[in-house]
Enzyme design. Structure first.
Site, PDB file in Angstrom:
ATOM      1  N   THR A  13      -2.219 -16.517  -4.812  1.00  9.38           N
ATOM      2  CA  THR A  13      -0.964 -16.444  -5.140  1.00  9.38           C
ATOM      3  C   THR A  13       0.004 -17.387  -4.346  1.00  9.38           C
ATOM      4  O   THR A  13       1.063 -18.103  -5.110  1.00  9.38           O
ATOM      5  CB  THR A  13      -0.350 -15.058  -4.957  1.00  9.38           C
ATOM      6  OG1 THR A  13      -0.779 -14.095  -5.592  1.00  9.38           O
ATOM      7  CG2 THR A  13       1.194 -14.733  -5.146  1.00  9.38           C
ATOM      8  N   THR A  89      -4.824 -12.800  -1.506  1.00 11.08           N
ATOM      9  CA  THR A  89      -5.070 -11.916  -0.697  1.00 11.08           C
ATOM     10  C   THR A  89      -5.945 -10.914  -0.704  1.00 11.08           C
ATOM     11  O   THR A  89      -6.631 -10.025   0.008  1.00 11.08           O
ATOM     12  CB  THR A  89      -3.683 -10.961  -0.556  1.00 11.08           C
ATOM     13  OG1 THR A  89      -3.148 -10.704  -1.712  1.00 11.08           O
ATOM     14  CG2 THR A  89      -2.588 -11.999   0.204  1.00 11.08           C
TER      15      THR A  89
HETATM   16  N1  ASN Z   1      -4.704 -12.026  -6.974  1.00  7.54           N
HETATM   17  C1  ASN Z   1      -4.458 -12.822  -5.918  1.00  7.54           C
HETATM   18  C2  ASN Z   1      -5.395 -13.404  -5.327  1.00  7.54           C
HETATM   19  O1  ASN Z   1      -6.067 -12.587  -4.602  1.00  7.54           O
HETATM   20  C3  ASN Z   1      -3.516 -12.057  -5.204  1.00  7.54           C
HETATM   21  C4  ASN Z   1      -2.654 -12.600  -4.029  1.00  7.54           C
HETATM   22  O2  ASN Z   1      -3.062 -13.834  -3.481  1.00  7.54           O
HETATM   23  N2  ASN Z   1      -1.734 -12.145  -3.425  1.00  7.54           N
HETATM   24  O3  ASN Z   1      -5.974 -14.430  -5.388  1.00  7.54           O
END
Ligand code: ASN
Length: 342
Positions: A13, A89
């Site tokens: 993200t 994340t």
């Molecule tokens: N779906 C994303 C990932 O893990 C979530 C994020 O980065 N907040 O790539």
């Protein structure tokens, strides 16, 4: 002293911003980082950016991506004082835990970060996470890096990477380290927790990378009502080499005859069973209750206060070293990168 930092953007993200014309979320070009954040020039660091190809949502990450990342860090290790890895994340704690084992003799900072809100959105948490991660990766004390280990920075806290877990899909403080104190807390100043930080034991260690990770790892989470046939099937999976057994409380499991027998049979076939607790905080003490003692008696290994992420990636790393069984078990019994407190 001016530090040089390599930012490695893997996806997630944090790398998204709204397209000026369509308004849709599109990947942000991190190579133009100074155009987006001119204030970065005020930090006392030189920054280069490498973007992994392809950038991925972190749910798609595999051990092959981890090997590529470790190789990239090794190939650039001499040239930079520290590394910032931008990662989604969702699986950041897995990748960062894996990196803590794969980068042997690490003596420079590798700081993972990301964001819950895309960096191109006004209310993003990514800007602060990124800027502070860069500052931490470049921080020196007496000519030596302040945090020479794999860490994870998120929402004002720096954690040891292999102690972290993603705890919220919503909160901006998305990560927790339940069993180990933060390596730094960030307010007006960055307050480093010096006694908590890991330092290399050798004087001028040579970075080595271990890119062969074993497969055949399984996570089995106990719940009341788990049936014999299901457990037996899980422990008979073709290619199975090790099981992370998520037990209750302080490492407890049912004492009934079939349960112990099924585990004992698996251990007899050479399968390693590592006991960690399914509680967020606290540790496994197998001698506390009869329900833990039985596991110890049949040869289940104690995972102490390890996270699932650390247990899985440590098993991949240790089994990937292809050592004789007694040496494998010896490595699992002691902390290798501060991943548990015995
Ligand atoms: N779906 C994303 C990932 O893990 C979530 C994020 O980065 N907040 O790539």
């Amino acid at each position: 002293m001016k530090s040089s930092i390599l930012i490695i953007y893997t996806g997630g993200t944090i790398g998204m911003k709204n397209d000026a014309e369509t308004g849709a979320l599109v990947p942000f070009d991190f190579s133009a980082i100074y155009d987006e954040f001119p204030s970065l020039k005020r930090l006392n660091v030189d920054i280069d950016v490498l973007t992994m190809d392809p950038v991925i949502d972190s749910s798609n990450v595999t051990p092959a991506n981890w090997a590529a990342l470790a190789e990239l860090i090794r190939d650039n290790y001499a040239r930079y004082d520290g590394f910032v890895v931008l990662h989604g994340t969702d699986t950041m704690s897995y990748t960062a835990s894996a990196m803590s084992f794969m980068l042997e003799n690490l003596a420079k900072p590798v700081v993972f970060t990301g964001s819950q809100i895309p960096i191109g959105v006004l209310r993003t948490d990514g800007r602060e996470n990124l800027i502070t991660a860069i500052e931490i990766a470049g921080a020196h004390i007496g000519g030596r890096p302040e945090v020479p280990e794999v860490s994870l920075y998120f929402q004002n806290r720096l954690f040891r990477a292999n102690r972290t877990t993603k705890r919220s899909a919503e909160a901006l403080s998305a990560f927790r380290s339940y069993n180990y104190p933060p390596l730094a807390e960030v307010g007006v100043n960055i307050a480093y927790n010096l006694p908590a930080i890991l330092h290399p034991t050798e004087v001028s260690p040579q970075l080595r990378i271990a890119t062969r990770l074993a497969d055949g790892i399984e996570v089995v989470k106990l719940f009341p009502g788990l049936g014999e046939n299901i457990l037996r099937a899980m422990l008979s999976a073709p290619g199975l080499r090790a099981v992370v057994l998520e037990t209750f409380g302080a490492g407890n499991a049912p004492t009934n005859e079939w349960f112990i027998r099924v585990l004992k049979e698996a251990i007899g076939r050479g399968i390693i069973i590592l006991n960690i607790t399914q509680c967020g905080g606290g540790k496994v003490s197998m001698e506390l209750y009869e329900t833990g003692l039985r596991l110890q008696e049949i040869g289940v290994l104690c995972g102490h206060d390890m996270t699932t992420e650390a247990a899985v990636t440590k098993l991949m790393y240790v089994l990937g070293l292809d050592l004789p069984d007694d040496r494998t078990r010896a490595l699992l019994r002691r902390p290798l990168r501060g991943e548990f407190t015995a």
